[in-house]
Design an enzyme around this catalytic site. Structure first.
Site, PDB file in Angstrom:
ATOM      1  N   ASP A 133      48.634  49.043  -3.822  1.00 33.19           N
ATOM      2  CA  ASP A 133      48.014  50.344  -3.595  1.00 33.19           C
ATOM      3  C   ASP A 133      47.969  51.084  -4.930  1.00 33.19           C
ATOM      4  O   ASP A 133      48.896  50.983  -5.732  1.00 33.19           O
ATOM      5  CB  ASP A 133      48.797  51.166  -2.564  1.00 33.19           C
ATOM      6  CG  ASP A 133      48.016  52.393  -2.123  1.00 33.19           C
ATOM      7  OD1 ASP A 133      46.966  52.228  -1.489  1.00 33.19           O
ATOM      8  OD2 ASP A 133      48.443  53.517  -2.430  1.00 33.19           O
ATOM      9  N   THR A 134      46.883  51.805  -5.138  1.00 33.13           N
ATOM     10  CA  THR A 134      46.694  52.541  -6.390  1.00 33.13           C
ATOM     11  C   THR A 134      46.494  54.017  -6.097  1.00 33.13           C
ATOM     12  O   THR A 134      45.781  54.369  -5.154  1.00 33.13           O
ATOM     13  CB  THR A 134      45.449  52.002  -7.139  1.00 33.13           C
ATOM     14  OG1 THR A 134      45.642  50.616  -7.416  1.00 33.13           O
ATOM     15  CG2 THR A 134      45.220  52.745  -8.448  1.00 33.13           C
TER      16      THR A 134
END
Length: 200
Positions: free
Chosen positions: A81-82
């Site tokens: 996840d960013t």
């Protein structure tokens, strides 16, 4: 161990980056009934690094559950996840074009952080890593921001931009992991895969 993982991500960029490592994968995507977006809600006053690591852990929990329910052959499951952060403010995916304009207006002329967490689960073991990079935008005019948003590229992207896209003309400096800014930091990911016994 065979050079194979399940990738629990809808991102074409993460697939491309995993292919760059020469890792074979199958997608392990949410069922229609799963509310994957709900996992990405931030808690009140949550720090960006804590947020992105927590969300990645939740994504891994959901993916491992999916793997068991579908009775698929066992293999490591990779999640990522960013998030984009300016100070303690978290910039997720914009709701619409107007929200993308707001985010880019706030990021323009400043340096922000891009945090990408990676998690790998296999045989009751979990491995995790966090990549932190910095991106500096030039002071963009409202016209430049609107022109970029009009391309449609910012929608569905944390911080309302894609580093490998047209916004690159407005980026003056990057420090850290370019692949991490794209969504899958390759050095950290390779380390996790090797820790899980993959030969890459």
């Amino acid at each position: 161990m065979a050079n194979f993982v399940y990738l629990a991500s809808q991102s074409p960029r993460r697939r491309q980056l995993l292919e760059q490592l020469g890792v074979n994968y199958e997608l392990l995507l949410p069922d229609d009934g799963e509310d994957a977006e709900a996992l990405e809600l931030a808690l009140p006053n949550e720090a960006p690094a804590a947020y992105v690591q927590r969300v990645t852990g939740l994504k891994l929990d959901a993916a491992l559950k999916r793997l068991a329910q579908r009775q698929l052959p066992p293999a490591p499951v990779l999640c990522s996840d960013t998030t984009v952060a300016l100070g303690r403010v978290i910039y997720g995916k914009p709701d619409d074009a107007a929200d993308a304009v707001r985010m880019l207006s706030e990021l323009a002329g400043k340096t922000h952080r891009v945090l990408t967490a990676v998690a790998l689960g296999h045989n009751e073991q979990r491995h995790a890593a966090l990549s932190t990079s910095r991106v500096s935008f030039e002071a963009m005019t409202p016209e430049q921001i609107r022109a970029y948003v009009a391309t449609g590229e910012p929608l569905g992207k944390a911080g309302a931009y894609a580093i490998q896209g047209r916004v690159a003309m407005h980026i003056t400096r990057i420090t850290g992991s370019y692949s991490g800014i794209m969504g899958l930091p390759l050095w950290e990911t390779a380390s996790l895969l090797q820790a899980a016994g993959l030969s890459i």
